[in-house]
Write a protein that holds these residues in place. Structure first.
Motif, mmCIF file in Angstrom:
data_model
loop_
_atom_site.group_PDB
_atom_site.id
_atom_site.type_symbol
_atom_site.label_atom_id
_atom_site.label_comp_id
_atom_site.label_asym_id
_atom_site.label_seq_id
_atom_site.Cartn_x
_atom_site.Cartn_y
_atom_site.Cartn_z
ATOM 1 N N ASP A 192 8.685 -2.076 5.227
ATOM 2 C CA ASP A 192 7.698 -2.857 5.965
ATOM 3 C C ASP A 192 7.629 -4.317 5.504
ATOM 4 O OD1 ASP A 192 5.666 -3.765 7.517
ATOM 5 O OD2 ASP A 192 4.236 -2.183 7.007
ATOM 6 N N HIS A 225 0.866 -1.191 0.000
ATOM 7 C CA HIS A 225 0.000 0.000 0.000
ATOM 8 C C HIS A 225 0.900 1.239 0.000
ATOM 9 C CE1 HIS A 225 0.492 1.189 4.190
ATOM 10 N NE2 HIS A 225 0.399 -0.087 4.514
ATOM 11 N N ASN A 248 3.816 2.048 2.390
ATOM 12 C CA ASN A 248 4.972 1.154 2.464
ATOM 13 C C ASN A 248 5.886 1.266 1.253
ATOM 14 O OD1 ASN A 248 4.187 0.144 4.925
ATOM 15 N ND2 ASN A 248 3.064 -1.583 4.050
HETATM 16 MG MG MG Z 1 3.507 -0.137 6.962
#
Ligand code: MG
Ligand code: ADP
Length: 308
Positions: free
Chosen positions: A115, A99, A102
């Motif tokens: 992440d 997303h 990240n």
């Molecule tokens: Mg994240």
């Protein structure tokens, strides 16, 4: 929910996240368009993760950089796609949470992955079934896509193959069309209603397609990537965009699965030798006019073989 509860434990352990980050960083060591923070393992514990600080702009705040010409959104989407084709189809280890928060972008366009809390390792069998399905879709071969769906466990057991084939044809139509998300939803809803009207399905719940746990993250990740593309082009088409990349990487994809696409050198020599012998025999029988024809066939044969 089952899949989520299975993973939540490892998502909470930063040592696991550190291992995934390091492994994915290693897998992209030679790709200059993507950067992954370096982990400091000696300072990492179950509840502490220490890594290199990455400077960049999150994907949802790029508009000013796009407007002033610093970043080309198509090139960026291509990089995202390249990274995901490699992770999903070659490495079998993918970052499953792309997303916008990240993903960062440096001013020079380098993509930064952050992440590694949600990383999925794909068993070879799943990857093989997926690769076969993707290449079948690229060829627009509805029959082979149907086989691929069965291999992936996407088809509800006991479903009539003709029903799946029709669904696949609809899906391929959507996948290759320059449609907006709304148009795609409308097409799929119509297909579903048609199945209901035909009494092929008696309720909304016996839809002949299901999503096995292994594929949940693939589907979610693909949807997030499509979202990145749609952000910059409402008629963004994932398959159209990913197909040339997958074809270009075909050799590496199949090699990673232990399948050698290249004919062995002796096989090619054999074909050439046979073609030459046939040509000589033809010439002896029918004269010079056929030489060109025979040579043409031999050349085409060997180049076909190389391509294959
Ligand atoms: Mg994240
Ligand atoms: N290596 C890094 N360099 C710079 N910023 C980072 C880095 N790692 C994380 N961040 C920032 O912190 C945010 C949260 O970190 P993340 O690893 O995504 O945790 P979460 O699992 O809570 O989403 C990211 O969205 C990013 O803005």
């Amino acid at each position: 929910m089952d899949e989520f509860s299975r993973r939540i434990g490892s998502e909470m352990d930063f040592r696991q996240e550190a291992v995934f980050a390091a492994e994915i960083r290693h897998n992209f060591a030679t790709m200059s368009t993507v950067a992954i923070p370096e982990i400091v393992p000696e300072l990492t514990r179950q509840r502490v993760l220490v890594m290199e600080f990455m400077h960049g702009t999150t994907l949802d705040k790029l508009q000013p950089l796009i407007d002033d010409g610093h970043i080309d959104p198509r090139a960026l989407v291509r990089t995202v796609m390249e990274v995901y084709v490699q992770m999903m189809m070659i490495d079998g280890l993918f970052h499953a949470d792309p997303h916008p928060g990240n993903l960062l972008v440096r001013d020079d366009g380098t993509l930064i992955l952050l992440d590694f809390g949600l990383v999925v390792r794909v068993p070879r069998e799943t990857r093989l079934a997926l690769v076969r399905t993707v290449f079948a879709a690229i060829r627009r071969d509805a029959d082979a896509v149907t086989d691929g769906f069965v291999g992936l466990g996407v088809v509800t057991p006991g479903t009539d193959r003709a029903v799946i084939l029709r669904l696949v044809e609809t899906l391929l139509g959507v996948a290759f069309g320059r449609t907006t998300t709304q148009e795609r939803i409308a097409i799929m809803t119509a297909a579903h209603e048609e199945l209901l009207a035909d009494r092929v399905l008696t309720t909304l719940y016996d839809f002949p397609v299901m999503l096995p746990p292994d594929l949940v993250y693939f589907a979610r990740t693909a949807a997030l990537i499509e979202g990145i593309g749609v952000r910059y082009d409402a008629r963004f088409n994932t398959l159209e965009f990913a197909a040339p990349l997958a074809i270009r990487l075909r050799q590496r994809i199949f090699e990673s699965l232990g399948i050698d696409l290249r004919p062995s050198a002796p096989a090619v020599v054999d074909v050439l030798r046979n073609a030459a012998r046939d040509a000589t025999a033809i010439v002896r029988r029918a004269g010079g006019e056929l030489v060109a024809l025979a040579t043409g066939i031999a050349t085409r044969l060997s180049s076909d073989l190389w391509e294959r």
